[in-house]
Design an enzyme around this catalytic site. Structure first.
Site, PDB file in Angstrom:
ATOM      1  N   MET A  40     -29.810  33.818 -18.281  1.00 38.83           N
ATOM      2  CA  MET A  40     -29.954  32.982 -19.463  1.00 38.83           C
ATOM      3  C   MET A  40     -30.163  33.781 -20.741  1.00 38.83           C
ATOM      4  O   MET A  40     -30.278  33.203 -21.804  1.00 38.83           O
ATOM      5  CB  MET A  40     -31.113  31.990 -19.284  1.00 38.83           C
ATOM      6  CG  MET A  40     -30.777  30.806 -18.407  1.00 38.83           C
ATOM      7  SD  MET A  40     -32.235  29.766 -18.105  1.00 38.83           S
ATOM      8  CE  MET A  40     -32.685  29.304 -19.775  1.00 38.83           C
ATOM      9  N   ASP A 150     -39.854  30.430 -10.815  1.00 40.65           N
ATOM     10  CA  ASP A 150     -39.058  31.569 -10.355  1.00 40.65           C
ATOM     11  C   ASP A 150     -39.954  32.782 -10.109  1.00 40.65           C
ATOM     12  O   ASP A 150     -39.673  33.883 -10.573  1.00 40.65           O
ATOM     13  CB  ASP A 150     -37.964  31.909 -11.372  1.00 40.65           C
ATOM     14  CG  ASP A 150     -36.903  32.858 -10.804  1.00 40.65           C
ATOM     15  OD1 ASP A 150     -36.768  32.928  -9.570  1.00 40.65           O
ATOM     16  OD2 ASP A 150     -36.216  33.517 -11.596  1.00 40.65           O
TER      17      ASP A 150
END
Length: 482
Positions: A40, A150
Site C-alpha cells: 500500500m 497484520d
C-alpha cells in the site's frame, strides 16, 4: 555501539507517486532516504524541524484520490495516535500534503524479528520478554479501539530496550475500496500469521490479533511458523483446519500459545489476560509491563547484511526521467506492448528462443523461467516460474493484472509475430483463467509458479512473444503440443 550498523526499519503499505520520487519535503518533514515499501505504500527516513528522526509513510496515490479514503484517513490516523507508546512505535503526525497522504511514526532502531530468528530462535528471558512485550503492545492498541490486523515478525522491531510493534490499524483503510470483505481479506494479514476468521474473509477483531500473537511467539521460539510454509492456499487451509505444530517451543510459554491459537475466537484470552498470565498477577498496567520487559531484555546483535553500493551520479536532466520510468515499471502501468523496451530479452543469434530472464523489479531481483507453452487445438496454456533471486521483498500481487485491485495475471499476453493486437487470458464466468495472487510477501529465495490459459490462438502459430508485465517480454517462445 561503534562498528555496529543498527537496523533502522519501519513498515507501511504504500507507494509514492512517480512525480513525488524526488520530493525532499512532505508536510513538516524533510525526507532523508527510502527505508522500504509494501503493497500500500513506501516508508522513508525523515526528520522534523528539530532534527528528530521519524519513519515517514506515504499512501498510494490511487488510495488518497478516493473521497471515502480521505474521509476515513484522519479518523483512523487519530485513533492510531491514541495508542499509548508502551512497546509500540507511536504515531506522531498525519495529514495530506499536495495530494500525498502521510503518516509519521517514531523511528525505531533495531532489526525486525524475522531477521533475528533467521539466525537463531529466541530463548529464555528474551523469548518471555518478547511474548510480554507484544502482548503489552496489543493491550495498548486494543485499549485505543484499534485492531492491528497484520501482526507478523517483520512488524516487530527489536530495539535496545525491547520489542516494539509497528504498523497498527492503518491497514483497515483499504476497506475504503468498497469491495466485499472476502476480497479485502486477501490484503488483510499475512497468511502464516492471520487468524482463521481473517482467512475466511471475516472482519478482524482484537481476538484475531491474539491468534497472530500465538503464531508470532511460536515462530520466535522455534524458528518456523506453526502452520508451516508453502503456497498461500495450503497455508491458509492449515490455519483454518489444522492444529499448530509447536514441537520444541519453550514450555513456559507453550500453554498460552495453545490457548491463543484456538480456532474459536471466543475461547482465546484477551491481550490483557495474556499479559496478566505471563506476569503472574491481575490487571497489570501497560507501563509496568513495559518496564519489566526493558529490565529483562538483552539487546540482540543485528545480523549482518550486504550494503548495496550507491548508484552512480546521473547527469543533470536525466535522473528524473529514469526514476519515473523505474517507478512506472514497478507499478505495472507502463503502457504497452507495441513499444519496444530496451530491457526486453531476445532470442539468441543461433535461433534458440529465450525462455529465461532476470529483472531488477519490485524492489528486488527476479528470475523468470517459461516452464511450458502448450496447445490443444486453439487453446494454449502458459506456465512460468518466478523466483526472487535478490534480498528484498518483492510482492507480486497487483503486478500482473489490469487495475489497482486486480491480483490476477489478467494482463499477461501472447503476442503473435507481426500482429499488433495481443491475445489476453481467457475469461470464464467473469473470472480470468489465470493465477490469482494473495497480498503476501515474496522475499529472497521465494518461488511462485503461475499459469494463464489463452483461447482462439491460431493453430498455425509456432512461436509467440510472451509479455509478462514487470518481468518484460520473452521473444520467440515455441508453442508445443500438449
Amino acid at each position: 555501539m561503534a562498528g555496529r550498523r543498527p537496523y533502522q526499519i519501519a513498515r507501511i503499505f504504500a507507494i509514492i507517486p512517480p512525480m513525488d520520487v524526488m520530493r525532499q519535503q512532505v508536510g513538516p518533514f524533510r525526507v532523508l532516504r527510502k527505508l522500504g515499501e509494501g503493497g500500500m505504500g513506501v516508508v522513508h527516513l525523515a526528520e522534523d524541524a528539530s532534527g528528530r528522526r521519524v519513519a515517514l509513510k506515504t499512501m498510494r496515490p490511487e488510495l488518497a484520490a478516493r473521497e471515502e479514503f480521505r474521509r476515513r484517513f484522519g479518523k483512523e490516523a487519530e485513533a492510531a495516535r491514541r495508542v499509548a507508546r508502551f512497546c509500540t512505535a507511536p504515531v506522531l503526525d498525519a495529514g495530506f500534503d499536495g495530494g500525498v497522504a502521510y503518516l509519521a511514526t517514531e523511528y525505531v532502531e533495531g532489526p525486525d524479528l524475522a531477521a533475528v530468528v533467521r539466525q537463531a530462535p529466541l530463548t529464555g528471558a528474551n523469548l518471555e520478554a518478547l511474548a510480554i512485550g507484544v502482548a503489552t503492545a496489543l493491550t495498548a492498541i486494543h485499549q485505543a479501539g484499534v485492531v492491528h490486523r497484520d501482526l507478523k515478525p517483520s512488524n516487530v522491531l527489536l530495539s535496545p530496550v525491547g520489542p516494539r510493534v509497528i504498523d497498527f490499524g492503518i491497514a483497515q483503510l483499504a476497506e475504503t475500496s468498497g469491495h466485499a470483505p472476502a476480497t479485502l481479506a486477501q490484503g488483510m494479514g499475512t497468511p502464516a500469521y492471520m487468524s482463521p476468521e481473517q482467512a475466511r474473509g471475516e472482519p478482524a477483531t482484537p481476538a484475531s490479533d491474539v491468534f497472530s500473537w500465538g503464531s508470532l511467539v511460536a515462530y520466535a521460539g522455534t524458528g518456523r511458523p506453526p502452520f508451516g510454509t508453502g503456497g498461500v492456499a495450503e497455508v491458509v487451509y492449515r490455519v483454518i483446519h489444522h492444529a499448530p505444530a509447536l514441537d520444541g517451543l519453550d514450555e513456559r510459554v507453550r500453554p498460552l500459545v495453545e490457548r491463543a491459537l484456538d480456532k474459536d475466537p471466543a475461547r482465546r484470552p484477551s491481550a490483557q489476560q495474556l499479559m496478566d498470565l505471563l506476569m503472574g498477577r491481575s490487571a497489570v498496567p501497560v507501563d509496568a509491563a513495559t518496564r519489566a520487559v526493558s529490565e529483562t531484555w538483552t539487546p540482540v546483535v543485528a545480523p549482518s547484511t550486504r550494503q548495496a553500493p550507491p548508484p552512480p551520479p546521473a547527469r543533470r536532466g536525466l535522473l528524473p526521467t529514469v526514476l519515473v520510468g523505474v517507478a512506472a515499471a514497478v507499478l505495472g502501468v507502463a503502457a504497452t506492448l507495441a513499444v519496444l523496451r530496451p530491457w526486453e530479452e531476445r532470442g539468441g543469434g543461433s535461433g534458440e528462443p529465450a525462455v529465461t530472464a532476470t529483472r531488477d523489479a519490485a524492489g528486488s531481483r527476479l528470475g523468470v523461467r517459461i516452464d511450458a507453452l502448450t496447445r490443444q487445438g486453439g487453446t494454449v496454456r502458459l506456465q512460468w516460474t518466478v523466483t526472487n533471486v535478490g534480498n528484498g521483498n518483492a510482492p507480486l500481487y497487483n503486478q500482473f493484472g489490469n487495475g489497482t485491485l486486480d491480483f490476477s495475471a489478467s494482463a499477461v499476453n501472447l503476442i503473435p509475430p507481426g500482429v499488433a493486437e495481443p491475445i489476453g487470458p481467457a475469461v470464464k464466468n467473469g473470472s480470468c483463467q489465470c493465477t490469482r495472487m494473495a497480498a503476501a510477501p515474496f522475499g529472497g529465495g521465494d518461488q511462485m509458479r503461475m499459469y494463464a490459459i489463452f483461447e482462439n490462438v491460431p493453430e498455425d502459430l509456432e512461436k509467440v512473444d510472451v509479455d509478462l508485465r514487470l518481468l518484460g517480454v520473452l521473444h520467440d517462445v515455441p508453442i508445443t503440443p500438449a
